[in-house]
Design a protein around this motif. Structure first.
Motif, PDB file in Angstrom:
ATOM      1  N   ILE D 106     -36.312 -10.876 -24.256  1.00  0.00           N
ATOM      2  CA  ILE D 106     -35.448 -10.250 -23.441  1.00  0.00           C
ATOM      3  C   ILE D 106     -35.530 -11.254 -21.919  1.00  0.00           C
ATOM      4  O   ILE D 106     -34.439 -11.142 -21.322  1.00  0.00           O
ATOM      5  N   TYR D 113     -40.527 -20.161 -23.096  1.00  0.00           N
ATOM      6  CA  TYR D 113     -41.526 -19.134 -23.298  1.00  0.00           C
ATOM      7  C   TYR D 113     -40.900 -17.977 -23.210  1.00  0.00           C
ATOM      8  O   TYR D 113     -39.606 -17.925 -22.494  1.00  0.00           O
ATOM      9  N   LEU D 116     -41.088 -10.244 -24.569  1.00  0.00           N
ATOM     10  CA  LEU D 116     -40.477  -9.000 -25.330  1.00  0.00           C
ATOM     11  C   LEU D 116     -41.386  -7.909 -25.233  1.00  0.00           C
ATOM     12  O   LEU D 116     -41.379  -6.870 -25.586  1.00  0.00           O
ATOM     13  N   SER D 117     -42.509  -8.121 -24.134  1.00  0.00           N
ATOM     14  CA  SER D 117     -43.537  -7.074 -23.942  1.00  0.00           C
ATOM     15  C   SER D 117     -43.130  -6.276 -22.840  1.00  0.00           C
ATOM     16  O   SER D 117     -42.882  -4.983 -23.246  1.00  0.00           O
ATOM     17  N   HIS D 118     -43.212  -6.460 -21.669  1.00  0.00           N
ATOM     18  CA  HIS D 118     -43.089  -5.518 -20.526  1.00  0.00           C
ATOM     19  C   HIS D 118     -43.035  -6.190 -19.341  1.00  0.00           C
ATOM     20  O   HIS D 118     -43.161  -7.431 -19.054  1.00  0.00           O
ATOM     21  N   GLY D 131     -42.037  -5.050 -27.562  1.00  0.00           N
ATOM     22  CA  GLY D 131     -43.026  -5.620 -28.122  1.00  0.00           C
ATOM     23  C   GLY D 131     -42.298  -6.844 -29.150  1.00  0.00           C
ATOM     24  O   GLY D 131     -41.293  -6.661 -29.464  1.00  0.00           O
ATOM     25  N   GLY D 132     -43.338  -7.728 -29.073  1.00  0.00           N
ATOM     26  CA  GLY D 132     -42.868  -9.249 -29.708  1.00  0.00           C
ATOM     27  C   GLY D 132     -42.637  -9.217 -31.168  1.00  0.00           C
ATOM     28  O   GLY D 132     -42.530 -10.079 -31.716  1.00  0.00           O
ATOM     29  N   SER D 135     -43.392 -12.295 -33.264  1.00  0.00           N
ATOM     30  CA  SER D 135     -43.253 -13.506 -32.441  1.00  0.00           C
ATOM     31  C   SER D 135     -44.408 -14.490 -32.026  1.00  0.00           C
ATOM     32  O   SER D 135     -44.270 -15.538 -32.179  1.00  0.00           O
ATOM     33  N   ALA D 136     -45.607 -13.937 -31.653  1.00  0.00           N
ATOM     34  CA  ALA D 136     -46.575 -14.657 -31.170  1.00  0.00           C
ATOM     35  C   ALA D 136     -47.026 -15.754 -32.361  1.00  0.00           C
ATOM     36  O   ALA D 136     -47.466 -16.962 -32.149  1.00  0.00           O
ATOM     37  N   VAL D 164     -45.790 -13.668 -20.705  1.00  0.00           N
ATOM     38  CA  VAL D 164     -45.416 -14.455 -22.119  1.00  0.00           C
ATOM     39  C   VAL D 164     -45.896 -13.724 -23.223  1.00  0.00           C
ATOM     40  O   VAL D 164     -47.065 -13.629 -23.613  1.00  0.00           O
ATOM     41  N   THR D 165     -44.915 -13.233 -24.159  1.00  0.00           N
ATOM     42  CA  THR D 165     -45.185 -12.837 -25.421  1.00  0.00           C
ATOM     43  C   THR D 165     -45.315 -13.752 -26.523  1.00  0.00           C
ATOM     44  O   THR D 165     -46.272 -13.692 -27.315  1.00  0.00           O
ATOM     45  N   ALA D 166     -44.593 -14.847 -26.380  1.00  0.00           N
ATOM     46  CA  ALA D 166     -44.819 -15.940 -27.340  1.00  0.00           C
ATOM     47  C   ALA D 166     -44.209 -17.149 -26.789  1.00  0.00           C
ATOM     48  O   ALA D 166     -43.501 -17.218 -25.982  1.00  0.00           O
ATOM     49  N   SER D 167     -44.827 -18.322 -27.388  1.00  0.00           N
ATOM     50  CA  SER D 167     -44.420 -19.768 -26.896  1.00  0.00           C
ATOM     51  C   SER D 167     -44.842 -20.580 -28.082  1.00  0.00           C
ATOM     52  O   SER D 167     -45.671 -20.164 -29.013  1.00  0.00           O
TER      53      SER D 167
END
Lengths: 241, 264, 264, 241
Positions: D106, D113, D116-118, D131-132, D135-136, D164-167
């Protein structure tokens, strides 16, 4: 007095083990476990129809139509009610959800520790046994372990195992000649099969024991069911060779 | 799609010193024909693993193919006695037997399947097996003791015998799966022997059981009776006579004759 | 054998503050009817978990039944937008969203299933999720860095909807299993709703798929269309109209009416 | 210039992503992933029939007979060739065996990075996103991650994600307006979809970018296949609402 008995050592072992399952929630048997096979089968027939039968092929509650020689045979899957893999049965044990497990030892010591691994001279392996299969996990984590052994001599029942394959929650040890119970840290003689005597048992046991009564004999009902299910006497197979 | 090979071609994929997870258990749905092919090709230094084995591992000992066995149990059952060539090889120091509890074989394969270096397990009691493994501190505990762990073992190959596969290796096991599916996930690649190669449409009829995906399969060989002398239910039971015959082999000449006669 | 209960009786097994792993995924084979029963019974303080959820978790938020959600994703998909009651409950601080990567939900359940306090996993990159979890030293490594771990979560109940069960709870899932089987193994006990209760003989015809054993099942309730408004393939697809209808609920009165109308 | 184009933003995104799969070994798509669904489908039809299609329902290589709105729908299992559960697909990723994975954010920042979390004010959550999902794990461990996003504005493409939800292994970012490639530590503009201009993209991007050529347009063959397979225009669904 064995000529007078109308049952074999295998019969009294099977029946004795079956009776130990009267209040069991579930019972697991592994490879090369012919006597436990008959004990679980008999217990479900006669004493505890709700007993959950768990085995290596991973079929819950099989209804074998005959007694196979191999205890991982397809008969152990015959008409099962659900599929739970061996890995998942071990997981159940790890979670403390296995109630009764049948294990055996080639050597069993006065503490109920047992050896299925090998005999070494300290540096190299002199005699390689089959290995303990799932014993180490199962013995340490199941609620009640019943050991069985068709040979009762001082090579088997010794003061102390040199190599400990498994130890833990041993509950009873059913041999060709006696029943031991694990009481505190050590095995205690609980009963003697009627074909032998306390003196003979002392002679064949490598650790101190105290006198005990005779093991209750199999009933005609128990023997009749076993003979009808196993006309080929597969239950004697562990006494051969 | 080019994955359908002869037994000889499939055997040639295995290099000396490779690590093999071999499917089935005792005499149930073992890759019997493939094991004999490994022996015929004179592989050396293989490392093999399974929870509980007899014919296949014993034959590989007899043929001098293996250096190391990781297993919980290596023996025939009551009617046939112990596994003689396994015993002799270990006692004479030619094969290292890395004795496991069956569950530690499973844990080692799970770790590999999950891509992690070790798997925590429940305790193994007071046992010489427990002493083979290391503990770690539970990072979420209150100092309430260490957790036993088993290191990952990554097989180069899962060698599995199945009832049904398509030519791409999308395959179905009927009946007990034993540790085959864990092996299929832990191994780098899969070699399949199958009772029958069938069209994909036949796999799709039982798609919920098609747990071996073709994309991990390197070779598929159709070998009816491929578990011989073991069982492949419901197709056939194990052959006690053939196991007895195997157990009479005493020397290399008899072994060569046996491997020639029983091909596949 | 006494496990066949009404939906009301099965719902009554769940205590306030119990932890529930709920089967299916998004609108696929969810325990929809059982979720509404939890709402009707006014449960409070439940902790629920699943990899990816929408209708069931959103409804439990709307009905005020949950305190805590562990999941990787809580949302409807494109056509319906986000999960409105989940969002509002979290934003207003009434529900704690313990965001996971879907895989860490799986790892937590695996740890519980295997009876160990934690599960090692691969790394999660630079992420706020990674910072929720602790590392341990790899006891078999060469000081080559720590391993990320996920603590076990032991659900009190796995609540699953299946196509077929016998009256003892020996049950079969057809089609995608999602995380249902891991939940069935991790949970202390299982509550099943089933499209149909069948004789054991019918389970035995597909015994290789009967991966839910009756001995872990505490209640079996026959509820045709029990995944509604979700799908239960191949029996029926999800109902977009019914999801839309659910999404129009704005207050407790409308919720009560909805729960009354949709029973089961 | 968009009036002159015979394709939509969805079309060019799908086609661009499909072309990125020409040499892929396998490709994974998750929940709410309509455009990746079409991209994988098209790539298998046109460019890479051996591409292994992995999805949440866990059926390898489905042959959907139509395009569902939900990307965990039973059509994703239709005529699959094997069953691999979601847990096992994640395991594949953990082992480094997932080649291409499609993920979305989002918010996506200049490093690739994503969030998708908040959105929080530092102490409490102001806006809760879905929520991701996976993804992570997937982003950190798959070989090549393709991010897609149907909205291209400064709220989405920002200087730095607060959460950062994921990278990890981001390879390309395909948006409604452009393609970014991950080059070293940052996203670089790779191409601009022909309906817009570099100036507009600069205006809508929250981090510095350099000029780039236009994205190759969809061919008639690609568009024809898509339209035939998706007459209801489900591929536009991510642009609605």
């Amino acid at each position: 007095m064995s000529e007078e008995l109308n049952y074999s050592k295998a019969d009294i072992m099977v029946v004795t083990m079956a009776r130990l399952l009267k209040d069991a929630e579930n019972a697991f048997m592994g490879v090369a476990s012919n006597l436990p096979f008959f004990a679980i089968w008999l217990a479900k027939e006669l004493y505890n129809p709700n007993l959950v039968w768990l085995n290596i092929p991973g079929r819950v509650n099989p209804s074998p139509s005959y007694a196979p020689k191999s205890t991982v045979h397809a008969q152990l899957s015959h008409k099962g009610t659900a599929s739970v893999t061996l890995a998942e049965i071990f997981d159940m044990s790890a979670r403390g959800e296995l109630d009764v497990a049948f294990l055996s030892g080639i050597q069993i010591d006065f503490q109920g520790y047992f050896n299925l691994s090998h005999i070494s001279d300290g540096t190299r392996i002199m005699v390689q046994f089959p290995g303990g299969a799932g014993s180490a996990l199962i013995c340490a984590n199941s609620r009640r372990v019943i050991l069985w052994r068709t040979r009762h001599d001082k090579r088997t029942f010794n003061e102390k195992c040199q190599v400990v394959t498994a130890s833990g929650n041993v509950y009873k040890v059913v041999t060709s000649d006696v029943v031991f119970k694990k009481d505190g840290p050590t095995l205690q003689l609980e009963s003697i099969h009627p074909h032998t005597t306390f003196e003979e048992v002392v002679e064949n046991t490598g650790f101190p024991i105290s006198p005990a009564p005779f093991t209750p004999e199999p009933t005609n009902e128990e023997l009749g069911l076993l003979r009808e299910f196993d006309p080929e006497n597969v239950r004697e197979i562990e006494f051969l060779g | 799609m080019g994955k359908v090979n002869t037994l000889e071609q499939a055997g040639a994929l295995v290099n000396d010193r490779d690590r093999l997870a071999m499917g089935g258990l005792l005499l149930q749905r073992i890759p019997g024909a493939f094991t004999r092919e490994l022996a015929r090709q004179g592989k050396r230094g293989l490392k093999v693993m399974k929870t509980a084995a007899n014919y296949d591992f014993d034959l590989l000992c007899l043929a001098g193919c293996v250096d190391e066995i990781a297993a919980g149990f290596v023996s025939f059952e009551a009617e046939f006695g112990f596994a003689p060539n396994f015993r002799r090889s270990v006692q004479e120091g030619r094969v290292k037997f890395d004795e496991n509890s069956c569950y530690t074989v499973i844990a080692a394969l799970r770790a590999a399947a999950y891509g992690v270096p070790f798997m925590p397990i429940a305790n193994l009691g007071e046992s010489y097996l427990a002493s083979k493994f290391k503990t770690v501190n539970n990072p979420y505990g209150n100092g309430d003791g260490d957790v036993l762990t088993v290191p990952a073992i990554y097989p180069d190959w899962a060698v599995l015998h199945v009832q049904k596969s398509d030519e791409d290796g999308n395959a179905i096991i009927y009946g007990p799966v034993f540790e085959d599916l864990i092996m299929a996930r832990a191994a780098k690649k899969i070699i399949l022997t199958t009772e029958k190669i069938v069209p994909l449409t036949e796999i799709q009829e039982d798609i919920d059981l098609a747990a071996i995906p073709g994309f991990k399969v390197e070779a598929v060989v159709e070998i009816p009776n491929g578990a011989f002398p073991g069982a492949c239910q419901p197709n056939y039971d194990y052959s006690p006579e053939s196991v007895e015959e195997y157990l009479t082999i005493k020397d290399n000449g008899a072994l060569a004759e046996y491997l020639e006669k029983n091909n596949p």
